[in-house]
Design a protein around this motif. Structure first.
Motif, mmCIF file in Angstrom:
data_model
loop_
_atom_site.group_PDB
_atom_site.id
_atom_site.type_symbol
_atom_site.label_atom_id
_atom_site.label_comp_id
_atom_site.label_asym_id
_atom_site.label_seq_id
_atom_site.Cartn_x
_atom_site.Cartn_y
_atom_site.Cartn_z
ATOM 1 N N GLY A 1 -8.659 -1.563 -5.750
ATOM 2 C CA GLY A 1 -9.875 -1.921 -5.043
ATOM 3 C C GLY A 1 -9.638 -2.507 -3.668
ATOM 4 O O GLY A 1 -10.578 -2.948 -3.008
ATOM 5 N N LYS A 2 -8.368 -2.495 -3.198
ATOM 6 C CA LYS A 2 -8.042 -3.109 -1.906
ATOM 7 C C LYS A 2 -8.196 -2.149 -0.739
ATOM 8 O O LYS A 2 -8.151 -2.570 0.405
ATOM 9 C CB LYS A 2 -6.602 -3.651 -1.937
ATOM 10 N N MET A 3 -8.354 -0.860 -1.032
ATOM 11 C CA MET A 3 -8.555 0.095 0.054
ATOM 12 C C MET A 3 -9.833 0.881 -0.205
ATOM 13 O O MET A 3 -10.052 1.379 -1.310
ATOM 14 C CB MET A 3 -7.371 1.051 0.167
ATOM 15 N N SER A 4 -10.633 0.974 0.808
ATOM 16 C CA SER A 4 -11.897 1.685 0.688
ATOM 17 C C SER A 4 -11.699 3.161 1.011
ATOM 18 O O SER A 4 -11.074 3.510 2.013
ATOM 19 C CB SER A 4 -12.931 1.080 1.642
ATOM 20 N N ILE A 5 -12.193 4.027 0.151
ATOM 21 C CA ILE A 5 -12.194 5.465 0.411
ATOM 22 C C ILE A 5 -13.618 5.980 0.231
ATOM 23 O O ILE A 5 -14.397 5.424 -0.543
ATOM 24 C CB ILE A 5 -11.218 6.227 -0.508
ATOM 25 N N GLU A 6 -13.949 7.025 0.970
ATOM 26 C CA GLU A 6 -15.328 7.487 1.047
ATOM 27 C C GLU A 6 -15.490 8.843 0.359
ATOM 28 O O GLU A 6 -14.963 9.852 0.834
ATOM 29 C CB GLU A 6 -15.760 7.599 2.508
ATOM 30 N N LEU A 7 -16.197 8.847 -0.765
ATOM 31 C CA LEU A 7 -16.464 10.091 -1.476
ATOM 32 C C LEU A 7 -17.264 11.051 -0.605
ATOM 33 O O LEU A 7 -17.023 12.264 -0.622
ATOM 34 C CB LEU A 7 -17.223 9.787 -2.770
ATOM 35 N N SER A 8 -18.197 10.552 0.175
ATOM 36 C CA SER A 8 -19.040 11.430 0.992
ATOM 37 C C SER A 8 -18.215 12.202 2.021
ATOM 38 O O SER A 8 -18.501 13.368 2.308
ATOM 39 C CB SER A 8 -20.121 10.608 1.699
ATOM 40 N N ARG B 1 0.830 -1.187 0.000
ATOM 41 C CA ARG B 1 0.000 0.000 0.000
ATOM 42 C C ARG B 1 0.864 1.234 0.000
ATOM 43 O O ARG B 1 1.999 1.219 0.426
ATOM 44 C CB ARG B 1 -0.901 0.026 1.235
ATOM 45 N N ARG B 2 0.278 2.312 -0.453
ATOM 46 C CA ARG B 2 0.924 3.623 -0.388
ATOM 47 C C ARG B 2 1.191 3.973 1.066
ATOM 48 O O ARG B 2 0.415 3.616 1.950
ATOM 49 C CB ARG B 2 -0.008 4.666 -1.025
ATOM 50 N N GLU B 3 2.261 4.647 1.357
ATOM 51 C CA GLU B 3 2.532 5.065 2.717
ATOM 52 C C GLU B 3 1.370 5.887 3.246
ATOM 53 O O GLU B 3 0.912 6.828 2.613
ATOM 54 C CB GLU B 3 3.819 5.886 2.763
ATOM 55 N N GLY B 4 0.922 5.524 4.437
ATOM 56 C CA GLY B 4 -0.203 6.227 5.026
ATOM 57 C C GLY B 4 -1.527 5.574 4.719
ATOM 58 O O GLY B 4 -2.571 6.091 5.076
ATOM 59 N N GLU B 5 -1.520 4.412 4.038
ATOM 60 C CA GLU B 5 -2.778 3.810 3.648
ATOM 61 C C GLU B 5 -2.913 2.372 4.144
ATOM 62 O O GLU B 5 -3.693 1.602 3.627
ATOM 63 C CB GLU B 5 -2.918 3.843 2.124
ATOM 64 N N THR B 6 -2.126 2.015 5.138
ATOM 65 C CA THR B 6 -2.211 0.651 5.653
ATOM 66 C C THR B 6 -3.402 0.506 6.593
ATOM 67 O O THR B 6 -3.677 1.367 7.401
ATOM 68 C CB THR B 6 -0.920 0.271 6.396
ATOM 69 N N ASP B 7 -4.116 -0.596 6.487
ATOM 70 C CA ASP B 7 -5.196 -0.845 7.419
ATOM 71 C C ASP B 7 -4.994 -2.152 8.187
ATOM 72 O O ASP B 7 -5.869 -2.618 8.876
ATOM 73 C CB ASP B 7 -6.549 -0.855 6.700
ATOM 74 N N ASP B 8 -3.828 -2.771 8.054
ATOM 75 C CA ASP B 8 -3.470 -3.899 8.887
ATOM 76 C C ASP B 8 -1.960 -3.995 8.901
ATOM 77 O O ASP B 8 -1.274 -3.173 8.351
ATOM 78 C CB ASP B 8 -4.106 -5.205 8.375
ATOM 79 N N ALA B 9 -1.441 -5.006 9.557
ATOM 80 C CA ALA B 9 0.006 -5.151 9.687
ATOM 81 C C ALA B 9 0.537 -6.254 8.790
ATOM 82 O O ALA B 9 1.597 -6.799 9.016
ATOM 83 C CB ALA B 9 0.384 -5.425 11.142
ATOM 84 N N ASP B 10 -0.197 -6.592 7.764
ATOM 85 C CA ASP B 10 0.261 -7.642 6.870
ATOM 86 C C ASP B 10 1.387 -7.154 5.993
ATOM 87 O O ASP B 10 1.540 -5.975 5.725
ATOM 88 C CB ASP B 10 -0.896 -8.128 5.980
ATOM 89 N N SER B 11 2.156 -8.108 5.504
ATOM 90 C CA SER B 11 3.217 -7.819 4.558
ATOM 91 C C SER B 11 2.741 -8.199 3.169
ATOM 92 O O SER B 11 1.891 -9.052 2.998
ATOM 93 C CB SER B 11 4.480 -8.607 4.910
ATOM 94 N N ALA B 12 3.336 -7.567 2.169
ATOM 95 C CA ALA B 12 2.959 -7.888 0.797
ATOM 96 C C ALA B 12 4.205 -8.095 -0.032
ATOM 97 O O ALA B 12 5.149 -7.342 0.084
ATOM 98 C CB ALA B 12 2.107 -6.780 0.203
#
Length: 748
Positions: free
Chosen positions: A463-470, A275-286
């Protein structure tokens, strides 16, 4: 991949550490492999060790080139070690007085940068060396003994020594160094760090080096021990952190440091490049393996331990002018690391541009907090010796990189006069832009791009990170109400102000240096760069934009192709009429010998020779590249450079050669970009995008490997990479090469 294959395959690895993610590219000479894992603040070395361990799936790590932000972050936050500053009697306040230049010509209240070390730590010795190197007043042993006692009474363990004219005769500095060493005080000497005239810049550089040495040394020791399977523990045992503070909340908040965050457009897909820096939502490695341009997910598993049997690779540290240092050299010369990370990006951009057939380019790296720009001429990055980091001069050779506070996470606000401003403050990695749904409520550039349709929620990070338009809409709506504007108009305003800031930065390294932007291509990388690259190119009349492959990890790629570099310099202005052609040859020969000690002749690719020259009576010089070591040739090159910068040359003025420089390059490691594996285009997916003029485009969404090779595809397009999105307006077209480089050209 079999164990036997892993053991037999020797890997060359480049690693770039960021505040939230650590990027690694490994090559066995044929294949490029990418690893992207969350960083581990405040113990950033742990992520490097773990990334190298993960790369063991591809082979055995043999050579590791590492770009570190440890010195940069410590300097920006004044988090270096306390330092005793030692200078000649009468010059105690040198660091406070500085120069009388005005950073902002019309500002009534000038706020000068705070010196790196406190006034209580400034010491003087009674001595004097003349401008010709003669000892006017000897330095008594008793004077040095008194100095050592004073330093010890302050509890200081590190010293920076800058005596008057020590660049000509270093005897007194060396005398102090011997006493300091005997007393257990580490010392940085200006005559070794920067043997050039101008005592303030020399002093500032030496103090920076002395203050950063303990921080860099601690980090590199921990890294080296960890790579050898002797890990030194976490934040509870390691104490002070040495990296960015926008990470995952580990360690003491009082010791975390924030550097250049990445809160903007995504840099990696969790299935492909993290993920982009600042966009992690868990501690998994990729992990990603890229073979001949393809991308295949290997795993997304919990962070592994480092195996005790991990064979330590040879370690090199990238320095600010694109070469590498051993860990010992890097610790001794910590000031040379202040632009280590951005230097990797410049090297990567130069490499990608050459593969795409461009030799004169502007590098444009837009992250979450800031944008870095630089110029590459004839395939070679430009460098300078007159940089300043956070207002502190540092006169060592480094890439000429200009930074502006405009990134994806830059916050938009109204100033006291009601004008719209963007940056330099950033939402950073945590909480990030409002659309990340992590508690951020202020409008950012990323939120504006989302509202304008330039970021597609369902395709953000694959599509792996959810972002909210609202949430983005709500954040901008508050600002829009204060401006009495619509949300769309406000979002457009945010984007245009950010682009104006970035345009200003590009002009600073092009037209203000005598370069016409119209003669360059713009190389865009970093997660957020592609959303603004075409708009910047249009405003500067730049005809082409290059979106290179591996743009999300280009700094790590740059470290793989960095050649060895050795610099040597000597001020000669004091020689006056003695500096004839014969003496000039001798001086250059001596400097060349110093660089051969670092890069032997048989390992040399090329040697470049420079001279800093001015008209007599002027205060500043111009660095000119020369081909022959004689005064008439130097004068010819200088007058041509002066005319290009200022439009004319004063008549009847004598020319002074001030400083001589030699730069020796070793052979760059071989590397080739693999051919991309083309895929059949998916169904035609399109979305509405708001253009700069407020009109709405129907833009097609397309992946890089869906573009036809060598065939132009007209805009409007949204080029969706795993790590970024590129906006291609209607007046532009995209053409992809066999190795995945995408060139954008204006059609009108």
């Amino acid at each position: 991949m079999s164990t036997l294959h892993s053991e037999q395959t020797s890997l060359r690895i480049g690693v770039d550490v960021g505040g939230t993610f650590t990027d690694l590219i490994a090559t066995d000479g044929v294949t490029l492999h990418v690893v992207k894992i969350p960083s581990t603040p405040p113990d950033f070395h742990r992520a490097v060790i773990e990334a190298v361990a993960l790369a063991g799936a591809f082979g055995t790590a043999a050579h590791l080139i590492h770009g570190s932000t440890v010195a940069t972050n410590a300097l920006l936050q004044r988090a270096g070690a306390p330092v005793a500053f030692i200078t000649t009697e009468g010059f105690r306040d040198m660091l406070l007085i500085g120069r009388q230049n005005r950073p902002s010509l019309y500002a009534l209240n000038i706020v000068r940068p705070k010196p790196l070390t406190d006034v209580q730590n400034w010491f003087t010795v009674r001595e004097r060396i003349s401008a010709f190197g003669e000892v006017v007043e000897p330095l008594a042993e008793a004077e040095v003994d008194r100095l050592i006692r004073d330093i010890q009474s302050r509890g200081l363990h590190h010293a920076a020594v800058c005596l008057l004219f020590s660049f000509i005769n270093p005897a007194h500095e060396q005398q102090i160094a011997r006493k300091c060493a005997a007393a257990g005080i580490s010392v940085s000497l200006s005559s070794e760090i920067l043997p050039e005239f101008r005592e303030y810049e020399r002093a500032s550089t030496t103090v920076i080096n002395a203050a950063m040495r303990p921080v860099v040394k601690e980090y590199l020791e921990a890294l080296s021990e960890g790579l050898a399977g002797e890990g030194r523990g976490d934040s509870e045992t390691r104490g002070r952190g040495t990296g960015d503070g926008g990470g995952d909340g580990r360690g003491d908040t009082g010791t975390r440091r924030r550097g250049k965050g990445d809160g903007g457009e995504g840099r990696g897909d969790t299935e492909t490049r993290g993920r982009r820096e600042g966009e992690t939502d868990d501690a998994d490695s990729a992990i990603v393996e890229e073979t001949a341009g393809s991308q295949a997910s290997l795993s997304a598993s919990p962070r592994p331990g480092v195996p005790a049997s991990l064979s330590p690779p040879s370690l090199q540290i990238l320095h600010s002018s694109g070469g590498t240092l051993s860990p010992h050299e890097a610790a001794q010369n910590a000031a040379r690391l202040v632009l280590s990370g951005p230097a990797g990006g410049v090297m990567g951009a130069a490499f990608a541009a050459m593969h795409a057939g461009f030799r004169d380019v502007i590098t444009y790296d837009m992250g979450g907090t800031s944008t870095d720009v630089a110029v590459i001429l004839d395939g070679r990055p430009q460098w300078t010796t007159s940089a300043a980091i956070d207002g502190l001069p540092i006169a060592l050779p480094m890439f000429d990189i200009h930074t502006v506070g405009a990134g994806g996470g830059s916050v938009a606000y109204l100033d006291a006069g009601g004008a719209l401003r963007v940056g330099a403050r950033s939402a950073g990695a945590i909480p990030g832009p409002a659309c990340y749904n992590r508690g951020g409520i202020e409008p950012t550039v990323t939120d504006a791009n989302l509202v304008l349709g330039r970021i597609v929620p369902g395709h953000f990070l694959g599509g792996k990170m959810s972002i909210e338009l609202s949430l983005a809409h709500s954040a901008i709506a508050n600002l829009a109400a204060a401006m009495s504007k619509s949300v769309i108009d406000t979002a457009l305003g945010i984007v245009k102000v950010a682009e104006a800031n970035m345009e200003h930065a590009i002009r600073a390294v092009t037209s203000r240096r005598g370069h016409d932007p119209r003669q360059f291509a713009l190389v865009s990388f970093g997660g957020a760069g592609g959303l603004h690259a075409c708009a910047l190119a249009e405003s500067l009349d730049i005809p082409r934009v290059l979106i290179p492959p591996y743009c999300g990890v280009l700094s790590a790629l740059g470290m793989l192709v960095a050649p060895p570099v050795a610099d040597a310099s000597r001020t000669v202005v004091h020689l006056g009429a003695i500096l004839d052609d014969e003496r000039l040859v001798a001086e250059f020969g001596s400097l060349s010998g110093q660089t051969i000690d670092v890069i032997p002749y048989e390992q040399t690719d090329r040697v470049e020779v420079f001279a800093d020259v001015r008209f007599r009576g002027q205060s500043h010089e111009i660095k000119v590249k020369i081909d022959r070591p004689n005064l008439s040739h130097i004068a010819e090159r200088f007058t041509a450079a002066y005319r290009a910068l200022y439009g004319g040359v004063p008549q009847g003025r004598a020319i002074e050669v001030v400083t001589l420089r030699v730069r020796r390059y070793g052979h760059a490691p071989p590397l080739r970009l693999p051919a991309i594996v083309a895929m059949e285009a998916r169904e035609n997916i399109a979305c509405d995008v708001v253009g700069d003029d407020g009109s709405t485009w129907r833009a097609r969404l397309i992946a890089r490997n869906e573009l036809p090779v060598s065939a132009a595809m007209p805009g409007p397009l949204l080029l969706i990479d795993p790590e970024a999105t590129t906006l291609i307006p209607p007046a532009w077209r995209a053409t992809m090469s066999e190795n995945g480089s995408v060139t954008l050209e204006r059609t009108i």
